[in-house]
Structure formats: C-alpha cells, structure tokens
Design an enzyme around this catalytic site. Sequence first.
Site, PDB file in Angstrom:
ATOM      1  CD  GLU A  19      29.588  37.296  69.112  1.00  0.00           C
ATOM      2  OE1 GLU A  19      29.000  36.977  70.236  1.00  0.00           O
ATOM      3  OE2 GLU A  19      30.585  37.686  69.332  1.00  0.00           O
ATOM      4  NE  ARG A  20      31.741  42.724  66.649  1.00  0.00           N
ATOM      5  CZ  ARG A  20      32.839  42.992  66.691  1.00  0.00           C
ATOM      6  NH1 ARG A  20      33.237  43.354  65.506  1.00  0.00           N
ATOM      7  NH2 ARG A  20      33.422  43.141  67.770  1.00  0.00           N
ATOM      8  NE  ARG A  45      -6.278  48.493  76.874  1.00  0.00           N
ATOM      9  CZ  ARG A  45      -7.274  49.089  77.654  1.00  0.00           C
ATOM     10  NH1 ARG A  45      -8.302  48.528  77.533  1.00  0.00           N
ATOM     11  NH2 ARG A  45      -6.902  49.745  79.007  1.00  0.00           N
ATOM     12  CD  GLN A 119       4.998  54.846  76.424  1.00  0.00           C
ATOM     13  OE1 GLN A 119       5.922  54.428  77.452  1.00  0.00           O
ATOM     14  NE2 GLN A 119       4.002  55.699  76.773  1.00  0.00           N
ATOM     15  N   GLY A 122       1.123  49.695  77.146  1.00  0.00           N
ATOM     16  CA  GLY A 122       0.959  50.076  78.714  1.00  0.00           C
ATOM     17  C   GLY A 122       1.408  49.057  79.801  1.00  0.00           C
ATOM     18  N   GLY A 123       0.764  49.055  80.728  1.00  0.00           N
ATOM     19  CA  GLY A 123       0.963  47.898  81.904  1.00  0.00           C
ATOM     20  C   GLY A 123       1.053  46.541  81.280  1.00  0.00           C
ATOM     21  N   GLY A 147      29.842  42.616  71.901  1.00  0.00           N
ATOM     22  CA  GLY A 147      30.432  44.069  72.098  1.00  0.00           C
ATOM     23  C   GLY A 147      29.319  44.785  72.436  1.00  0.00           C
ATOM     24  CB  THR A 148      29.092  47.595  75.075  1.00  0.00           C
ATOM     25  OG1 THR A 148      30.709  47.810  74.708  1.00  0.00           O
ATOM     26  CG2 THR A 148      29.327  46.448  76.119  1.00  0.00           C
ATOM     27  CD  GLU A 150      28.329  52.063  75.790  1.00  0.00           C
ATOM     28  OE1 GLU A 150      27.387  52.537  76.102  1.00  0.00           O
ATOM     29  OE2 GLU A 150      28.529  50.770  75.835  1.00  0.00           O
TER      30      GLU A 150
END
Length: 161
Positions: A19-20, A45, A119, A122-123, A147-148, A150
Amino acid sequence: LVGVEHKAAACMMRNLEIERLGLAAMSCGIARRCVELMVRYSGERKAFGEELRNFGQIQRLVGESFAGMSAGRALMYQTAQGLDLEQEATAVDNRRVETDAVKLFCGKMAKDAADAAMQVMGGYGYVGEYQVERLWRDAKLLEIGGGTNESHHKNILRDLS
C-alpha cells in the site's frame, strides 16, 4: 483458514508495504501533473509584459518540484525493486523501513509540488475549475492515508534502532 496459521500479522505488514509503495507512486503522479501544469501555465500567463516562466521565483518553484519528483520516483523504483514479496515481512531485513520512508518522502513531495503549483497559478490554482485544487487535496490525503507522516517517523526510528 486463509494463509498460514499465526502469520496474519506478517501478511498484514506485507499488505501495508505494498500500500505504501502504491501511495508513493500516486504521489509521484500528482507531482508530475503539477509540474506539467506549472510549466504550461507559466508559459501562457504574462505579468508586467513577460511570461511568468521568466521570473526567478517561478523558476525556483518549478525546478524544485521537478527535482523532488525525480528523487521521489527514483526512491520509489529502488524500493519496489528491493521488495521481496515472497519473504516474510520483518523490519530492516525486508525493507519495511524503506516503504515507510518512500511513502513519507513522496507524500510530502507531492504536497510541496501541489503547493508550488497553487502558488504559480495564483487564484486560479485555488478554484475548483482548475486541476491544481484537486491535486492539492489528493496530495494532502496521501500524507494521511496509509499511515500519517508522524506514524512513519515513529516506524522508521523503531526499525532503525
């Protein structure tokens, strides 16, 4: 009885390793798409009469995202190649620590790439009609699913000790 009696924990650990690795692969895909979108958007842009890709900050965001994606992909392939699915899952001997590490690294890397894409755009990166918003949500989920972060920190230290 499915499997070998008294070996369910080992079977479960093996499934977590797979899974990981799968979540790390998903993370690499998210990062790749974020890089593609940043490159395309920054070429289309303009700001102050120049394409966004001519600005150093945009170059940094795209470059770091690409480098992170490349490193994550290499770590993922290395981990997958070293995983022996026939061997019983044990800590360092069977690379369980490496599956924790690859999921930890790639999950954060994908989230960082999605942050960078948001970023750069932008919007537009924040609104639902653009893919970046969904990619960011998916990347955030990958930091939690399987798994988190942490829990991976804890597992890595335990397995290395």
